[in-house]
Design a protein around this motif. Structure first.
Motif, PDB file in Angstrom:
ATOM      1  N   ALA A 763      28.360 -50.526  -0.024  1.00  0.00           N
ATOM      2  CA  ALA A 763      28.699 -51.901   0.352  1.00  0.00           C
ATOM      3  C   ALA A 763      30.034 -51.944   1.085  1.00  0.00           C
ATOM      4  CB  ALA A 763      28.738 -52.789  -0.894  1.00  0.00           C
ATOM      5  N   GLN A 764      31.008 -51.162   0.624  1.00  0.00           N
ATOM      6  CA  GLN A 764      32.303 -51.121   1.318  1.00  0.00           C
ATOM      7  C   GLN A 764      32.150 -50.539   2.730  1.00  0.00           C
ATOM      8  OE1 GLN A 764      35.183 -52.383   0.246  1.00  0.00           O
ATOM      9  NE2 GLN A 764      34.204 -53.114  -1.618  1.00  0.00           N
ATOM     10  N   GLU A 765      31.338 -49.490   2.852  1.00  0.00           N
ATOM     11  CA  GLU A 765      31.114 -48.910   4.177  1.00  0.00           C
ATOM     12  C   GLU A 765      30.429 -49.904   5.105  1.00  0.00           C
ATOM     13  OE1 GLU A 765      29.064 -45.250   3.961  1.00  0.00           O
ATOM     14  OE2 GLU A 765      30.580 -44.235   2.762  1.00  0.00           O
ATOM     15  N   PHE A 824      20.190 -59.654  -0.304  1.00  0.00           N
ATOM     16  CA  PHE A 824      20.918 -60.491   0.644  1.00  0.00           C
ATOM     17  C   PHE A 824      21.743 -59.643   1.612  1.00  0.00           C
ATOM     18  CE2 PHE A 824      20.940 -63.858  -2.902  1.00  0.00           C
ATOM     19  CZ  PHE A 824      19.712 -64.341  -2.473  1.00  0.00           C
ATOM     20  N   LEU A 825      22.390 -58.604   1.092  1.00  0.00           N
ATOM     21  CA  LEU A 825      23.220 -57.751   1.949  1.00  0.00           C
ATOM     22  C   LEU A 825      22.363 -57.007   2.967  1.00  0.00           C
ATOM     23  CD1 LEU A 825      25.926 -56.554   2.670  1.00  0.00           C
ATOM     24  CD2 LEU A 825      25.654 -54.886   0.826  1.00  0.00           C
ATOM     25  N   VAL A 826      21.216 -56.491   2.547  1.00  0.00           N
ATOM     26  CA  VAL A 826      20.335 -55.773   3.471  1.00  0.00           C
ATOM     27  C   VAL A 826      19.806 -56.728   4.541  1.00  0.00           C
ATOM     28  CG1 VAL A 826      18.100 -54.614   3.634  1.00  0.00           C
ATOM     29  CG2 VAL A 826      19.701 -53.952   1.851  1.00  0.00           C
ATOM     30  N   GLN A 827      19.468 -57.941   4.142  1.00  0.00           N
ATOM     31  CA  GLN A 827      18.988 -58.915   5.129  1.00  0.00           C
ATOM     32  C   GLN A 827      20.072 -59.247   6.155  1.00  0.00           C
ATOM     33  OE1 GLN A 827      17.699 -62.044   2.494  1.00  0.00           O
ATOM     34  NE2 GLN A 827      15.567 -61.348   2.501  1.00  0.00           N
ATOM     35  N   LYS A 828      21.294 -59.400   5.687  1.00  0.00           N
ATOM     36  CA  LYS A 828      22.380 -59.688   6.632  1.00  0.00           C
ATOM     37  C   LYS A 828      22.636 -58.499   7.557  1.00  0.00           C
ATOM     38  CE  LYS A 828      22.970 -63.763   5.089  1.00  0.00           C
ATOM     39  NZ  LYS A 828      22.470 -64.893   5.905  1.00  0.00           N
ATOM     40  N   LYS A 843      30.717 -62.406   9.018  1.00  0.00           N
ATOM     41  CA  LYS A 843      31.414 -63.020   7.894  1.00  0.00           C
ATOM     42  C   LYS A 843      30.498 -63.105   6.671  1.00  0.00           C
ATOM     43  CE  LYS A 843      33.753 -67.307   6.557  1.00  0.00           C
ATOM     44  NZ  LYS A 843      34.154 -68.663   7.001  1.00  0.00           N
ATOM     45  N   GLU A 844      29.228 -63.495   6.888  1.00  0.00           N
ATOM     46  CA  GLU A 844      28.288 -63.571   5.774  1.00  0.00           C
ATOM     47  C   GLU A 844      28.030 -62.182   5.168  1.00  0.00           C
ATOM     48  OE1 GLU A 844      24.866 -65.470   7.435  1.00  0.00           O
ATOM     49  OE2 GLU A 844      25.460 -67.430   6.650  1.00  0.00           O
ATOM     50  N   LEU A 845      27.925 -61.157   6.026  1.00  0.00           N
ATOM     51  CA  LEU A 845      27.709 -59.804   5.513  1.00  0.00           C
ATOM     52  C   LEU A 845      28.880 -59.354   4.645  1.00  0.00           C
ATOM     53  CD1 LEU A 845      26.127 -56.823   7.261  1.00  0.00           C
ATOM     54  CD2 LEU A 845      28.381 -56.496   6.295  1.00  0.00           C
ATOM     55  N   ILE A 846      30.092 -59.639   5.066  1.00  0.00           N
ATOM     56  CA  ILE A 846      31.266 -59.248   4.272  1.00  0.00           C
ATOM     57  C   ILE A 846      31.252 -59.966   2.930  1.00  0.00           C
ATOM     58  CG2 ILE A 846      33.776 -59.379   4.193  1.00  0.00           C
ATOM     59  CD1 ILE A 846      33.775 -58.949   7.229  1.00  0.00           C
ATOM     60  N   GLU A 847      30.890 -61.255   2.935  1.00  0.00           N
ATOM     61  CA  GLU A 847      30.806 -61.993   1.670  1.00  0.00           C
ATOM     62  C   GLU A 847      29.727 -61.410   0.758  1.00  0.00           C
ATOM     63  OE1 GLU A 847      30.144 -65.999   2.752  1.00  0.00           O
ATOM     64  OE2 GLU A 847      32.201 -66.371   3.437  1.00  0.00           O
ATOM     65  N   CYS A 848      28.586 -61.046   1.336  1.00  0.00           N
ATOM     66  CA  CYS A 848      27.517 -60.442   0.525  1.00  0.00           C
ATOM     67  C   CYS A 848      27.951 -59.090  -0.029  1.00  0.00           C
ATOM     68  CB  CYS A 848      26.249 -60.282   1.371  1.00  0.00           C
ATOM     69  SG  CYS A 848      25.425 -61.824   1.784  1.00  0.00           S
ATOM     70  N   ALA A 849      28.674 -58.303   0.782  1.00  0.00           N
ATOM     71  CA  ALA A 849      29.156 -57.002   0.302  1.00  0.00           C
ATOM     72  C   ALA A 849      30.123 -57.186  -0.860  1.00  0.00           C
ATOM     73  CB  ALA A 849      29.812 -56.244   1.450  1.00  0.00           C
ATOM     74  N   ARG A 850      30.996 -58.171  -0.771  1.00  0.00           N
ATOM     75  CA  ARG A 850      31.909 -58.438  -1.879  1.00  0.00           C
ATOM     76  C   ARG A 850      31.143 -58.881  -3.122  1.00  0.00           C
ATOM     77  NH1 ARG A 850      36.441 -61.729   1.708  1.00  0.00           N
ATOM     78  NH2 ARG A 850      37.412 -59.860   2.657  1.00  0.00           N
ATOM     79  N   ALA A 851      30.113 -59.694  -2.921  1.00  0.00           N
ATOM     80  CA  ALA A 851      29.298 -60.118  -4.063  1.00  0.00           C
ATOM     81  C   ALA A 851      28.608 -58.929  -4.728  1.00  0.00           C
ATOM     82  CB  ALA A 851      28.261 -61.153  -3.611  1.00  0.00           C
ATOM     83  N   VAL A 852      28.135 -57.985  -3.914  1.00  0.00           N
ATOM     84  CA  VAL A 852      27.509 -56.782  -4.476  1.00  0.00           C
ATOM     85  C   VAL A 852      28.521 -55.993  -5.297  1.00  0.00           C
ATOM     86  CG1 VAL A 852      26.554 -54.529  -3.872  1.00  0.00           C
ATOM     87  CG2 VAL A 852      25.679 -56.574  -2.771  1.00  0.00           C
ATOM     88  N   THR A 853      29.741 -55.864  -4.775  1.00  0.00           N
ATOM     89  CA  THR A 853      30.775 -55.139  -5.517  1.00  0.00           C
ATOM     90  C   THR A 853      31.067 -55.818  -6.855  1.00  0.00           C
ATOM     91  OG1 THR A 853      31.739 -54.476  -3.402  1.00  0.00           O
ATOM     92  CG2 THR A 853      33.102 -54.221  -5.368  1.00  0.00           C
ATOM     93  N   GLU A 854      31.139 -57.147  -6.851  1.00  0.00           N
ATOM     94  CA  GLU A 854      31.377 -57.867  -8.110  1.00  0.00           C
ATOM     95  C   GLU A 854      30.223 -57.664  -9.093  1.00  0.00           C
ATOM     96  OE1 GLU A 854      31.979 -61.884  -7.017  1.00  0.00           O
ATOM     97  OE2 GLU A 854      33.909 -61.538  -6.005  1.00  0.00           O
TER      98      GLU A 854
END
Length: 1436
Positions: A763-765, A824-828, A843-854
């Motif tokens: 997700a970070q990558e 959601f992250l894969v779709q973005k 911007k949406e992808l970065i938010e989804c990646a942060r959500a995955v990390t959480e």
């Protein structure tokens, strides 16, 4: 328990050494359970005699089992002792007898006990020494026996049918059977009195005894089936018992009616046809193997024999033919019944039966028995024995109900039903326990008060059982009977009618034949026999035809095969159209929709492969359904595949999709042919291999097309397949019954943590790549999909093994939430690939990646709640891994001589701090080891403390090493290696502690923990010794060598373990690592001879790294998938031998350091030879891994060949790109849309590597020529030979210079700063210099060597590539010349000016050309000055 004891005996007989021990432990465990059960039964009975009998029989079992184990032990000691074997068999037989006595002491069902007792009493009539003579005529006695036999046979059939009815029916049938048996026994005794000899009488009595035994077994089987109708194999046992009764009756009739040959066979045949297994087999779902041609042949021959032998009067042969015909008819009937069932349920509208969650009949029967027992308990007239019997009945049935509830709760996926079953079982158990207490009080004192308490205690039990029975009667839990549709019934009808007609006409035929055997001169009867024979023949033909026509799945297979053949023709037409570039594009649907449709269809086809294979091997009823379902997917598959191909622009990808789709259809066609051949027959073993192979091929075809689709999806941003894969993995988390766990919660916890962190890293990558390289998001999304699939599977197992259940539910929920975030992250990521410049999507992808990390952190938190201690161990292990990596980096700095102290501190300033921190680490280690058996909180605290302490210790040791100064790097490395060993030991200890957490003391993981703790203590002690000796120049080398020896021993233990390495390496890497061993061996021998501490320290450091690298590379190369088991074993063996030899060498050096003598130093050569021999064997093993194509990876000519071929490929790619490049005439600029510059950079890299390898090769050849005396080591004049003055080296340098010029010219040409002529000139120079290098090799090297041939081929490849580049550049130059349009001015003055300007430019160019020629002549003149005088004169 008896099974365990007998297993122990049989295992001893088969010379097993481990299995008897397992059987003995199982026997001991079963004896504990038996003792508890025996005490419970004895305590719950009111009859002292019954209690004593139970305890005595249990005691006999205990004593006999002890003797059995002792005798087994003696037999194992002396395996060939026949006397020990005999004693062991006798003791096992005694234990079996004692167990039977113990079981007989239990109170049981009395439904048919009276009948059994009556049969037993009647059978006593057969025990008399002599029978009175019969007073009846023989014909009358024989007639009565026949009638009694028919009645008894009919009663046996009624008993069998009564088991499927009410209990009252079974009681009536048992009573009638008992009465008929009594009459039959009397008739049999009367017939025995008719015997003329004592021997005949004995035979009749023996047959009567067999009938008595078979009758008892029939009633016992009926009793068992009535108690547990769903017991496995119970119906088969009952049918076998009934068949045994019929056969024993037939044997007696045969014996008693020998005076009338042929009659007995006819009667036997009629009875067999009447008691045939028709109804049961109609419900069977497995079609047994029936050799139709053989059976029909036997039946035809026997029917003809009946007629022929009746005519000739050969009655013995007549009877034999009747018996053969009867057996053949029964076989056909059985096969017809099974076929009819399969045909019925194979109809698409029919449904096969399924076993229910519970058996309501069992619950209802238990409820009735418990109520009756409770009435007997509270009845004032009940005796103590009746009270004990009633209590036993209550205990038995309540125990059975509780077990049934436990099984049902484990099987159901409904959480409400699961809780209800568990709660009901608790209520029944508690009320039973209260009732048992009152029964014990009543047994001690039969007072009215105690009886009243008992009455009160029965009410809650009755209520609980009634509630449970009502709940179990829910239709949701009952068995589902087979539902045969009207179409299925119609399909069954021809088979059933033909079979019934066959049985009826066969019975008539046998009756008619029986009368003809007595009176063969009756013509009307012969006419009737012929009619019946014709009817039997017609019915059999009709039966066979019906079965073949209606065989399950055959018709569906034929239809499906035709449909898939049509689809294959369609895909072939589409492929032809694609080849001719005439494939019509589908405009009615988007490529995304077609892609998703194709992916969905392929996935559905893949899901059907295993069910079809299973049905084809043994589930004929399901074959038609599955085959029809498979065929229905191929038409949409072809439509979607052709549609996708029509929208693909790349022809190669287009053909790949069509070819893989055709391969899938062809593999499905092969699968259908194999399934049709198998037909669902489990006994058709010859077809199963073909089915398995076809299924595997079809799976491979599905995998291939899915890989292609996923790659295409990643390229264009279509991630539907990935989303479906994640959703499917999430759905598996909701499955009610997970697979049987093969590990503990800690094992699954570790794996879940690994995949969770991998998802967080991905997700970070993705956040980074969304800004820098959006085109790489597809690969990252695919990686995340794969990781989540593994995570979901392991998370399901972790949730199943977590305690309590709430923790498991929380883990499952968190993993599912993470799945939603991944979707959601894969779709973005897919959306961003479609439009890489969309800032909002980024911007949406970065938010989804942060959500995955959480959400990953929430998963880890849930795992920590499951076992806080092991989660802390995992975290600590990660921290220690980081410390080890940091220490490796520090070792690199120290080795390079750049590890310096920041101030003027000395090592003494850090020594006490190191020792104090090391002691603290020892205390933390003790807490960590003890924490494995303590609470999770204490374990977590110990793990965190040890991680913090090792971090602090590593820092202070690094400071201490830096304080030693960079002037002594070897001592610095020794010190850092010591702390690195401690960190590695701590990592292993944490892992062992995690595996041993909450385990019993005798668990194998506890022994691993103790071993890891021992290694930890050893390494800490070694660190302390190293710290104390580091400033002692006289002993620090010895200490370093001791530490290295211990480290190598630990590395060898890891190497010899059965753990498979996570990655593999090439054999070349293994060979390369052996050179380090050779260097280290030489260092060790030198250190042993010099005995200098500095040499010993350097040897210790080098040895540690060389051996570790060699062992790692050897194991990784050995476990490569292409390496055979034999070569792997050989490589591992010689790796071990090499390490052991090197250890002996180091230990011998250590001995020399302690006591240096010339004799000991002379022995160093022998030790080094042993290491060299092992290294040679190891290299040969590595060569065997590579096979016949092995080459020396360090051979300079091999490197040169590889790099030259790479350079050739790069130059060819540049040539092709240059052909596409069309420079603009004005203004002349580089075409930025092309990535030609990247091609040039890659060519430059490859050419640089090739020239480097060429220089090495030339240097090696030059050294060889100097050694042979062909070239002088120091030339007299460096320019005597012109460009050849340095031999091969000069030629190699010319290649390097020419290729460098080529790269510069090509790059400048693309950017518009140079002409094509310069590029052509540079390319020609590359070819010329390469040719000069090859000439140098030919002149001064061996012409027939393999290296020369390889280098020649590589040089030719470079020359060809350079020529291609020249032609491409010339083509571009000519194109440019053609494109230069000259605009001629029309006005006179302007035209004259234009001519003057052109002439001026021409003269200017001619002057420049003359100047260039003069410059070239001057260069050559300068070179001629160095030539000898005679050459200059000749030249003049």
């Amino acid at each position: 328990m008896l099974g365990s004891a007998l297993n122990m005996e049989s295992n001893w007989k088969s010379d097993g050494l481990s299995s008897p021990g397992v059987a003995a432990r199982e026997t001991a465990q079963a004896l504990k359970t038996l003792a508890q059960a025996a005490r419970g039964v004895a305590a719950s009975t009111t009859d002292p005699a019954a209690a004593h009998a139970m305890l005595d029989s249990a005691r006999d079992v205990m004593e006999g089992s002890a003797m059995l184990i002792q005798e087994a032990k003696q037999a194992l000691i002396a395996p060939g002792d026949a006397e020990s074997q005999q004693r062991l068999a006798q003791v096992a037989k005694a234990v079996s007898h004692s167990l039977n006595n113990c079981v007989n002491c239990l109170p049981g069902q009395k439904d048919v006990d009276v009948a059994l007792k009556s049969i037993g009493e009647s059978s006593k009539k057969l025990l008399v020494d002599s029978l009175p003579p019969s007073t009846k005529p023989f014909q009358e006695a024989q007639s009565e026996l026949n009638q009694a036999a028919a009645d008894l046979n009919q009663s046996a059939g009624e008993v069998v049918h009564a088991t499927r009815g009410q209990s009252g029916e079974l009681a009536a049938a048992s009573g009638k059977f008992s009465d008929d048996f009594d009459e039959f026994l009397d008739a049999g005794i009367e017939m025995a009195g008719q015997a003329q000899t004592k021997e005949d009488q004995i035979q009749v009595i023996g047959n009567l005894k067999n009938i008595s035994m078979a009758s008892s077994k029939l009633l016992l089987a009926a009793k068992s089936l009535s108690v547990d109708p769903g017991a496995p194999n119970a119906k088969n046992l009952l049918a076998a018992a009934a068949r045994a009764v019929t056969e024993s009756i037939n044997q007696l009739i045969t014996l008693c009616t020998q005076q009338a040959p042929g009659q007995k066979e006819c009667d036997n045949a009629l009875r067999e046809l009447e008691v045939g297994p028709w109804e049961e087999n109609v419900k069977c779902s497995k079609l047994s193997e029936c050799c139709w041609p053989f059976v029909l042949q036997v039946l035809g021959e026997s029917m003809a024999g009946i007629s022929q032998n009746a005519k000739t009067g050969d009655l013995p042969a007549f009877g034999e033919c009747v018996g053969i015909a009867s057996k053949a008819l029964c076989g056909l009937t059985e096969a017809a019944a099974q076929a009819a069932y399969l045909v019925g349920i194979s109809d698409p509208n029919s449904q096969a039966g399924h076993q229910g969650l519970v058996d309501p009949i069992q619950f209802a029967r238990a409820n009735q028995a418990i109520q009756m027992a409770c009435q007997n308990l509270v009845d004032p007239g009940s005796s103590p024995s009746q009270v004990l019997s009633a209590a036993t009945i209550v205990a038995k049935h309540t125990s059975a109900l509780c077990n049934a509830c436990r099984i049902a709760s484990s099987k159901t996926a409904n959480p409400v039903a699961k809780r209800h079953f568990v709660q009901s079982a608790k209520e029944v158990a508690n009320s039973t326990a209260n009732l048992v207490k009152t029964i014990k009080a009543l047994d001690g004192d039969f007072s009215e008060d105690n009886r009243n308490k008992c009455r009160i205690a029965t009410a809650p039990l009755i209520e609980a059982v009634e509630n449970l029975t009502a709940f179990a009667s829910n239709p949701e839990f009952v068995s589902i009977p087979a539902q045969i549709s009207s179409e299925g019934s119609q399909a069954q009808e021809p088979i059933l009618v033909s079979a019934k007609t066959m049985l009826e006409s066969s019975s008539y035929l046998i009756r008619t034949a029986r009368s003809l055997a007595i009176n063969p001169k009756d013509p009307p009867t012969w006419s009737v026999l012929a009619g019946h024979s014709h009817t039997v023949s017609d019915s059999i033909k009709s039966l066979i035809t019906s079965i073949r026509d209606k065989a399950p799945g055959q018709r569906e297979c034929d239809y499906s095969i035709d449909g898939i053949n049509r689809c294959i023709r369609d895909i072939e037409q589409a492929s032809l159209a694609a080849v001719s570039q005439s494939l019509a594009t589908r405009d009615d649907i988007s490529v995304e929709a077609l892609q998703e449709q194709l992916t969905s269809v392929v996935q559905e086809i893949g899901h059907l492969i295993d069910p079809i294979a299973t049905a084809a091997r043994g589930e004929a009823a399901q074959l038609g359904h599955k085959v029809t379902q498979l065929a229905s997917y191929f038409e949409p598959l072809i439509l979607a595949a052709v549609g996708v191909a029509s929208k693909i622009l790349d022809h190669q990808q287009q053909m790949t999709v069509l070819d893989q789709t055709k391969t899938l259809a062809e593999s499905a066609l092969q699968m259908l042919y194999a399934a049709k051949e198998g037909g669902g027959n489990p006994k058709a073993q010859h077809t199963h291999d073909a089915i398995t192979e076809a299924a595997q091929l079809m799976k491979e075809a599905v995998d291939d097309i899915m890989v292609t689709l996923n790659e295409a999806a990643s390229e264009v941003g279509l991630v539907g397949g990935m989303v479906d894969a994640i959703a499917e993995a999430m759905s598996k988390l909701d499955e009610g019954t997970p697979p049987e766990p093969k590990g503990t919660f800690v094992d699954y916890q570790t794996t879940v943590v690994k995949y969770s962190k991998a998802i967080a890293v991905t997700a970070q990558e993705m956040m980074t790549k969304s800004v820098t390289n959006p085109e790489e998001l597809g690969g990252l999304a695919s990686q995340m999909t794969s990781d989540y699939g593994h995570l979901a599977l392991q998370g399901q197992m972790a949730a199943a093994t977590a305690e309590p259940e709430e923790i498991g539910f929380q883990i499952r929920t968190r993993v599912q939430d993470l799945g939603h975030g991944c979707i959601f992250l894969v779709q973005k990521a897919g959306a961003l690939q479609v439009c890489p410049t969309d800032s909002y999507t980024k911007k949406e992808l970065i938010e989804c990646a942060r959500a995955v990390t959480e959400k990953v952190s929430l998963v880890l938190w849930a795992l920590q709640a499951g076992n806080k201690g092991t989660q802390a161990c995992i975290t600590a292990a990660t921290a220690v891994s980081g410390i080890i990596a940091d220490l490796d980096t520090t070792i690199m700095f120290a080795t390079a001589g750049t590890l310096n102290a920041e101030n003027s501190e000395t090592f003494a300033d850090h020594r006490e701090n190191i020792l104090k921190t090391a002691k603290a680490l020892v205390e933390d280690t003790k807490l960590l080891v003890s924490g494995a058996a303590s609470t999770p909180d204490k374990l977590a605290q110990a793990a965190q403390s040890s991680a913090a302490t090792i971090t602090q210790l590593a820092e202070v040791v690094k400071l201490g090493a830096a304080s030693l100064g960079s002037d002594d790097p070897e001592t610095q490395v020794v010190l850092i290696n010591a702390i690195k060993d401690v960190a590695k030991a701590l990592s292993d200890l944490i892992s062992a502690t995690k595996g041993a957490a909450s385990k019993p003391a005798d668990d194998p993981s506890m022994y691993q923990l103790k071993g890891a703790a021992k290694v930890m203590v050893t390494n800490v002690t070694s660190l302390l010794k190293t710290v104390k000796a580091v400033e002692d120049e006289a002993t620090r080398g010895t200490r370093a060598l001791e530490a290295t020896i211990e480290c190598i021993k630990q590395e060898l233990m890891v190497f010899q373990s059965k753990d498979v390495p996570e990655k593999t390496s090439s054999p070349e890497e293994s060979i390369r690592m052996t050179k380090g061993i050779t260097m280290a061996t030489a260092k060790a021998v030198a250190a042993g001879n010099s005995c200098r501490q500095e040499d010993v320290i350097a040897t210790a450091n080098l040895s540690r790294k060389a051996v570790s690298d060699m062992l790692t590379a050897c194991k990784q190369a050995s476990f490569h998938p292409d390496v055979s088991d034999e070569v792997r074993t050989r490589a591992l063996r010689f790796g071990t031998e090499c390490t052991l030899g090197y250890l002996d060498l180091l230990e011998h050096v250590l001995v020399i350091l302690q006591k240096p003598t010339p004799e000991l130093k002379q022995q160093l050569a022998a030790f080094s030879k042993r290491v060299a021999g092992a290294v040679t064997e190891l290299i040969q093993a590595a060569e065997a891994m590579k096979g016949t194509e092995w080459v020396d990876p360090e051979d300079p000519t091999v490197i040169a060949e590889t790099e030259l071929l790479g350079a050739a490929a790069s130059i060819e790619a540049a040539a092709k790109k240059l052909e596409q490049l069309k420079p603009r005439a004005k203004p002349k600029q580089a075409d930025e849309t092309l990535d030609f510059e990247e091609q040039i950079l890659e060519a430059a890299k490859s050419i640089a590597a090739a020239t480097s390898a060429l220089v090495k090769s030339a240097s090696a050849a030059q050294r060889e020529l100097v050694a042979q005396g062909k070239v002088g080591s120091i030339p007299a004049n460096a320019a005597d030979d012109g460009q050849w003055s340095q031999g091969l080296i000069s030629a190699a340098r010319m290649v390097a210079a020419a290729t460098s010029s080529l790269c510069e010219a090509a790059n400048a040409s693309v950017q518009g700063h140079a002409s094509e002529e310069k590029l052509i000139s540079s390319a020609k120079q590359v070819a010329a210099s390469t040719a000069q290098l090859l000439v140098a090799c030919k002149v001064k090297a061996d012409q027939d060597s393999e290296a020369m041939r390889r280098l020649q081929a590589a040089g030719n490849a470079v020359k060809r590539a350079s020529d291609n580049l020249v032609r491409a550049a010339q083509k571009a130059a000519f194109g440019k010349a053609d494109d230069d349009d000259v605009v001629v001015k029309t006005k006179f003055v302007g035209g004259i000016a234009q001519i003057i300007a052109a002439q001026e430019e021409m003269l200017k160019k001619e002057r420049e050309l003359e100047e260039a020629r003069k410059k070239l002549a001057q260069i050559r003149q300068q070179q001629y000055k160095f030539l000898p005088t005679e050459l200059r004169e000749d030249e003049g």
